[in-house]
Design a protein around this motif. Structure first.
Motif, PDB file in Angstrom:
ATOM      1  N   ARG A 173     -12.073  -2.140  44.356  1.00  0.00           N
ATOM      2  CA  ARG A 173     -10.983  -3.086  44.142  1.00  0.00           C
ATOM      3  C   ARG A 173     -11.269  -3.926  42.901  1.00  0.00           C
ATOM      4  NH1 ARG A 173      -7.425  -4.509  48.539  1.00  0.00           N
ATOM      5  NH2 ARG A 173      -6.638  -6.021  47.011  1.00  0.00           N
ATOM      6  N   GLU A 174     -10.530  -3.697  41.840  1.00  0.00           N
ATOM      7  CA  GLU A 174     -10.730  -4.461  40.606  1.00  0.00           C
ATOM      8  C   GLU A 174     -10.430  -5.942  40.822  1.00  0.00           C
ATOM      9  OE1 GLU A 174      -8.338  -2.587  37.644  1.00  0.00           O
ATOM     10  OE2 GLU A 174      -9.809  -1.006  37.260  1.00  0.00           O
ATOM     11  N   ASP A 175      -9.428  -6.237  41.678  1.00  0.00           N
ATOM     12  CA  ASP A 175      -9.063  -7.634  41.904  1.00  0.00           C
ATOM     13  C   ASP A 175     -10.063  -8.369  42.792  1.00  0.00           C
ATOM     14  OD1 ASP A 175      -8.269  -6.015  44.036  1.00  0.00           O
ATOM     15  OD2 ASP A 175      -6.652  -7.362  44.631  1.00  0.00           O
ATOM     16  N   TYR A 176     -11.049  -7.641  43.356  1.00  0.00           N
ATOM     17  CA  TYR A 176     -12.121  -8.282  44.123  1.00  0.00           C
ATOM     18  C   TYR A 176     -13.335  -8.587  43.245  1.00  0.00           C
ATOM     19  CZ  TYR A 176      -9.974  -7.248  48.700  1.00  0.00           C
ATOM     20  OH  TYR A 176      -9.151  -7.200  49.796  1.00  0.00           O
ATOM     21  N   PRO A 187      -6.569  -6.296  36.801  1.00  0.00           N
ATOM     22  CA  PRO A 187      -5.934  -7.365  37.570  1.00  0.00           C
ATOM     23  C   PRO A 187      -6.841  -8.598  37.622  1.00  0.00           C
ATOM     24  CG  PRO A 187      -5.875  -5.279  38.770  1.00  0.00           C
ATOM     25  CD  PRO A 187      -6.782  -5.078  37.603  1.00  0.00           C
ATOM     26  N   TYR A 205      -8.938 -11.698  39.139  1.00  0.00           N
ATOM     27  CA  TYR A 205      -9.729 -11.859  40.367  1.00  0.00           C
ATOM     28  C   TYR A 205      -8.897 -12.607  41.401  1.00  0.00           C
ATOM     29  CZ  TYR A 205     -13.259 -13.772  43.539  1.00  0.00           C
ATOM     30  OH  TYR A 205     -13.972 -14.138  44.653  1.00  0.00           O
ATOM     31  N   ASP A 206      -8.761 -12.036  42.586  1.00  0.00           N
ATOM     32  CA  ASP A 206      -7.925 -12.605  43.642  1.00  0.00           C
ATOM     33  C   ASP A 206      -8.820 -13.171  44.742  1.00  0.00           C
ATOM     34  OD1 ASP A 206      -6.092 -13.239  45.594  1.00  0.00           O
ATOM     35  OD2 ASP A 206      -4.898 -11.431  45.317  1.00  0.00           O
TER      36      ASP A 206
END
Length: 239
Positions: free
Chosen positions: A39-42, A66, A68-69
């Motif tokens: 997961r790139e956003d992780y 993306p 960072y979420d």
């Protein structure tokens, strides 16, 4: 958006899984015996996984990815914790922000000792972003590069670490930018004898270790260095 994110070389990966264990955000997983960015956003881009990799298979790259979420990471941790412990259980959360109370046996005596202690700081400024690249105190220096929380967590910090060293501090999670470029110039243009990195045990402090690692490599110098970890309750763990 264009940002810094990890890159995994599967040819170098030996499948040990240490990077996945070090990634507290859950961005890395093992697929067919190889580490993979799931997961790139992780991925927060701080790089606690980099020093964990024994083969050098992980590096940073800057590319479109993306953002960072953090909310999604927290939600995933909560779901995983509830699946393991049952509904209604409290999530562990990020180790760096987990609240806890630390009991001390002799707080009055500790306060007296702190009041009598003298500062061992030998130069100013101390913030990595503020120090000049060239300064007289860098010549022949034993350099201390510390995460700023370490001095609060470890009570004998001045006597143990700052004494007879030039001290630089920073926080890779809260400061903008990357320390590696500045540290590279300091290593290149000064006669640094050795480097001691003091970090907290929390994952985000891996960023300061990673910055020093890359700076030493980029400087082209063979400078002895060590990493010491401070736990959130004030103990030392030598890596």
């Amino acid at each position: 958006m264009k940002r810094k994110i990890i890159k995994i070389d599967e040819e170098k990966c030996n499948g040990c899984g240490l990077c996945a264990a070090a990634c507290h955000e859950g961005a890395i997983g093992m697929v067919n015996g190889k580490a993979r960015l799931l997961r790139e956003d992780y991925c927060d881009g701080l790089g606690d996984c980099l020093p964990a990799c024994p083969t050098g298979a992980i590096s940073f790259e800057e590319r479109e990815a993306p953002a960072y979420d953090e909310a999604a990471v927290r939600a995933a941790k909560l779901k995983k914790f509830q699946e393991a412990k049952g509904e209604g259980a409290l999530p562990c959360g990020c180790p760096g922000s987990q609240s806890k109370r630390i009991e001390r046996k002799n707080p009055a005596n500790a306060q007296l000792q702190a009041a009598e202690a003298e500062s061992e700081l030998s130069q100013w400024p101390v913030q990595i972003k503020l120090v000049p690249v060239r300064a007289p105190y860098f010549d022949g220096a034993r350099l201390l590069i510390a995460a700023d929380c370490t001095a609060y967590a470890y009570g004998n910090f001045h006597q143990k670490f700052i004494r007879n060293r030039v001290a630089l501090i920073g926080c890779p999670k809260l400061d903008e930018g990357d320390y590696a470029e500045k540290l590279t110039e300091i290593f290149k243009h000064n006669d640094i004898v050795n480097v001691t990195v003091v970090r907290m045990e929390v994952p985000c402090c891996g960023g300061i270790v990673n910055a020093v690692t890359r700076a030493l490599q980029a400087s082209g110098k063979m400078i002895p260095w060590q990493v010491i970890t401070v736990t959130t309750d004030g103990r030392l763990l030598e890596n």
